[in-house]
Write an enzyme that holds these catalytic residues in place. Structure first.
Site, PDB file in Angstrom:
ATOM      1  N   HIS A  14      13.293   5.959  -1.376  1.00  0.00           N
ATOM      2  CA  HIS A  14      13.529   6.654  -2.631  1.00  0.00           C
ATOM      3  C   HIS A  14      12.250   7.288  -3.154  1.00  0.00           C
ATOM      4  CE1 HIS A  14      17.662   5.007  -3.179  1.00  0.00           C
ATOM      5  NE2 HIS A  14      17.172   4.167  -2.295  1.00  0.00           N
ATOM      6  N   GLY A  15      11.113   6.641  -2.884  1.00  0.00           N
ATOM      7  CA  GLY A  15       9.826   7.203  -3.288  1.00  0.00           C
ATOM      8  C   GLY A  15       9.696   7.371  -4.788  1.00  0.00           C
TER       9      GLY A  15
ATOM     10  N   ASP B  95      -3.346  -6.422  -2.655  1.00  0.00           N
ATOM     11  CA  ASP B  95      -4.078  -5.777  -1.562  1.00  0.00           C
ATOM     12  C   ASP B  95      -5.572  -5.836  -1.831  1.00  0.00           C
ATOM     13  OD1 ASP B  95      -5.154  -3.384  -2.889  1.00  0.00           O
ATOM     14  OD2 ASP B  95      -3.100  -2.630  -2.945  1.00  0.00           O
TER      15      ASP B  95
ATOM     16  N   TYR C 116      -1.432  12.342   3.608  1.00  0.00           N
ATOM     17  CA  TYR C 116      -0.074  12.233   4.146  1.00  0.00           C
ATOM     18  C   TYR C 116       0.971  11.854   3.106  1.00  0.00           C
ATOM     19  CZ  TYR C 116      -1.770  12.344   8.959  1.00  0.00           C
ATOM     20  OH  TYR C 116      -2.314  12.700  10.136  1.00  0.00           O
TER      21      TYR C 116
ATOM     22  N   ASN D  97       2.631   1.328  -1.899  1.00  0.00           N
ATOM     23  CA  ASN D  97       1.387   1.799  -2.519  1.00  0.00           C
ATOM     24  C   ASN D  97       0.165   1.145  -1.883  1.00  0.00           C
ATOM     25  OD1 ASN D  97       2.369   3.569  -4.767  1.00  0.00           O
ATOM     26  ND2 ASN D  97       3.543   1.733  -5.127  1.00  0.00           N
TER      27      ASN D  97
ATOM     28  N   GLU E 249       8.747  -0.813  -2.628  1.00  0.00           N
ATOM     29  CA  GLU E 249       8.139   0.247  -3.427  1.00  0.00           C
ATOM     30  C   GLU E 249       6.691  -0.121  -3.789  1.00  0.00           C
ATOM     31  OE1 GLU E 249      10.338   2.984  -3.920  1.00  0.00           O
ATOM     32  OE2 GLU E 249       8.386   3.841  -4.293  1.00  0.00           O
TER      33      GLU E 249
ATOM     34  N   VAL F  41       5.924   2.863  -8.649  1.00  0.00           N
ATOM     35  CA  VAL F  41       5.887   1.555  -9.280  1.00  0.00           C
ATOM     36  C   VAL F  41       6.394   1.596 -10.724  1.00  0.00           C
ATOM     37  CG1 VAL F  41       4.326  -0.302  -9.983  1.00  0.00           C
ATOM     38  CG2 VAL F  41       4.069   0.727  -7.765  1.00  0.00           C
ATOM     39  N   SER F  42       6.368   2.771 -11.353  1.00  0.00           N
ATOM     40  CA  SER F  42       6.857   2.848 -12.731  1.00  0.00           C
ATOM     41  C   SER F  42       8.346   2.470 -12.802  1.00  0.00           C
ATOM     42  CB  SER F  42       6.625   4.237 -13.318  1.00  0.00           C
ATOM     43  OG  SER F  42       7.252   5.213 -12.527  1.00  0.00           O
TER      44      SER F  42
HETATM   45  C1  0RA Z   1      -5.405   6.190  -7.181  1.00  0.00           C
HETATM   46  C2  0RA Z   1      -6.737   6.381  -6.923  1.00  0.00           C
HETATM   47  C3  0RA Z   1      -7.426   5.389  -6.241  1.00  0.00           C
HETATM   48  C4  0RA Z   1      -6.788   4.237  -5.850  1.00  0.00           C
HETATM   49  C5  0RA Z   1      -5.454   4.039  -6.119  1.00  0.00           C
HETATM   50  C6  0RA Z   1      -4.774   5.032  -6.782  1.00  0.00           C
HETATM   51  C7  0RA Z   1      -4.779   2.800  -5.673  1.00  0.00           C
HETATM   52  C8  0RA Z   1      -3.443   2.566  -6.007  1.00  0.00           C
HETATM   53  C9  0RA Z   1      -2.841   1.389  -5.556  1.00  0.00           C
HETATM   54  C10 0RA Z   1      -1.589   0.826  -5.690  1.00  0.00           C
HETATM   55  C11 0RA Z   1      -1.591  -0.383  -5.015  1.00  0.00           C
HETATM   56  N1  0RA Z   1      -2.792  -0.575  -4.478  1.00  0.00           N
HETATM   57  C12 0RA Z   1      -3.572   0.488  -4.785  1.00  0.00           C
HETATM   58  N2  0RA Z   1      -4.848   0.715  -4.471  1.00  0.00           N
HETATM   59  C13 0RA Z   1      -5.432   1.854  -4.899  1.00  0.00           C
HETATM   60  C14 0RA Z   1      -8.871   5.598  -5.930  1.00  0.00           C
HETATM   61  C15 0RA Z   1      -9.769   5.008  -6.947  1.00  0.00           C
HETATM   62  C16 0RA Z   1     -11.216   5.292  -6.659  1.00  0.00           C
HETATM   63  O1  0RA Z   1     -11.576   6.455  -6.473  1.00  0.00           O
HETATM   64  O2  0RA Z   1     -11.986   4.344  -6.616  1.00  0.00           O
END
Ligand code: 0RA
Length: 430
Positions: free
Chosen positions: A130-131, A83, A123, A56, A52, A134-135
């Site tokens: 399950h989708g 990451d 996508y 992300n 899960e 992380v919560s």
């Molecule tokens: C929402 C918006 C942006 C990045 C992420 C989520 C994001 C979530 C996760 C979860 C694990 N690694 C992640 N990396 C990124 C974009 C933020 C922006 O516009 O700079």
């Protein structure tokens, strides 16, 4: 009955309405964890927590911002996933109905949302089986630490069983008067970028927490095949073991891997990777690799948005119908099969075939919650079109491979015909 559900409990006195919703969400997940994350007693749900979180990061990679994911099984059985993407947004959401207003990262880690995802990709590829997002992982962890490295600053939040610890609260002035906000903690400067989640699954929920290296490695290997260009590093600090999964050539690397101990009957693996537009505005990416071996069974793997479909579906039907049509015609028109009249079936064509089909599409529809069968009707023509064109060219451009493949298929058809005749003879005698 819990405090939260007790009608006599005066909620508004100490909590805002949506703070209660957050707690109720947490409570729902911890009450019926199996519904959100899978079986909590046989290890399925436990390993699912890791996938899960990884999903992300895969989403961030598919959006084009990350190309490296590190997964570590720590000595205390906690898991770290790092990451090199943009990092979950750290800014305080002034639109948050909460008081104090929370950071986007906190909202992402504490609110159950329908899609479960905080990435707004075209996508929504992740979502895994399950989708749930992380919560849920947070709610089911005895502790979780989020570290976000963005714009030169390292931020963090700590949770216990999904509840934020050591909340910071500051007052800011707005045109509408002073407002309380709750920013993330800052640990210092950094030149790195990305998101790091470390969590320890709650033993109250999962019993003994014991991660199996092989369960993690086989899914991470699969994810690296399905998401070309993403480098996934798995380390097990309990055993001092580690592996890097990084494959060029997408799912053709997957076919190579499946066929590693098999005898391939031709040299060049069939491979195609194309995006087609179906209905206005809907892009479907179709990626297929195929290679025949000297075996008799078919080895077919189909995925939609990285989720396996063991019962196939519209994408698999599209591939089969295109394959049968193209190969039948090729054989009919070829020199080597001129004299013989053989009726080919789909099964003849698939004997000894190793095939991986991977689709990436928005909002796929499945026949059940287990997502074992794809039912989206637009998938069939998309796959059919891509495979028809690519397989025709492959056969034209690789005449040696084409001939070997077609001969194997005709052998299968002859054997099938001979078996049928033998059966008839036996029956007549009996
Ligand atoms: C929402 C918006 C942006 C990045 C992420 C989520 C994001 C979530 C996760 C979860 C694990 N690694 C992640 N990396 C990124 C974009 C933020 C922006 O516009 O700079």
């Amino acid at each position: 009955m819990s405090e939260m559900q007790d009608k006599n409990y005066s909620a508004e006195e100490s909590y805002g309405e949506d703070a209660i919703q957050v707690l109720e969400g947490l409570e729902a997940v911890r009450k019926r964890p199996g519904m959100y994350i899978g079986d909590t007693s046989d290890g399925t749900g436990l390993h699912h927590l890791v996938f899960e979180v990884v999903d992300n990061s895969i989403d961030e990679a598919l959006a084009g911002y990350a190309d490296h994911i590190n997964v570590t099984i720590n000595r205390d059985e906690s898991i770290t996933v790092v990451d090199n993407g943009r990092g979950i947004p750290t800014d305080v959401k002034m639109s948050d109905k909460h008081e104090p207003k929370r950071s986007a990262a906190e909202i992402a880690l504490t609110e159950l949302h329908a899609g479960g995802k905080f990435n707004q990709n075209s996508y929504k590829v992740s979502g895994g089986l399950h989708g749930v997002g992380v919560s849920c992982v947070n709610a089911l962890s005895s502790w979780l630490k989020l570290t976000v490295r963005r714009e030169g600053v390292e931020h963090y939040l700590n949770f216990k069983k999904g509840v934020l610890q050591d909340r910071l609260v500051e007052k800011v002035q707005t045109p509408n008067g002073p407002v309380e906000v709750s920013p993330m903690h800052v640990s210092g400067a950094t030149d790195r970028r990305g998101t790091e989640v470390q969590f320890l699954p709650d033993a109250e929920i999962f019993g003994t927490v014991d991660f199996h290296y092989e369960v993690l490695s086989s899914r991470l290997r699969e994810l690296s095949f399905l998401n070309n260009g993403v480098k996934i590093h798995l380390a097990d600090l309990r055993k001092g073991k580690d592996e890097v999964f990084q494959f060029a050539g997408g799912v053709s690397g997957f076919v190579d891997f499946i066929n590693r101990d098999k005898t391939k009957i031709h040299d060049n693996c069939f491979y195609t990777n194309k995006t087609v537009t179906v209905n206005p505005e809907e892009n479907i990416n179709v990626e297929v690799a195929m290679q025949w071996t000297d075996g008799y069974t078919e080895n077919f793997l189909a995925y939609t948005n990285n989720i396996p479909q063991k019962d196939g579906g519209t994408h698999v039907n599209g591939l089969r119908s295109a394959m049968t049509a193209v190969i039948k015609r090729y054989i009919e028109e070829s020199e080597f099969a001129k004299k013989e009249k053989i009726d080919l079936t789909g099964e003849d064509i698939r004997e000894g075939l190793t095939c991986v089909l991977s689709l990436k599409m928005p909002e796929p529809k499945f026949s059940s919650q287990t997502k074992d069968k794809l039912v989206s009707s637009e998938a069939r023509p998309a796959v059919e079109q891509v495979v028809r064109t690519a397989l025709e060219s492959y056969l034209q451009e690789n005449p040696k491979d084409a001939r070997i493949i077609c001969e194997k298929i005709m052998d299968a058809a002859r054997a099938r015909e001979a078996a049928r005749k033998a059966r008839e003879t036996t029956r007549r005698k009996g």
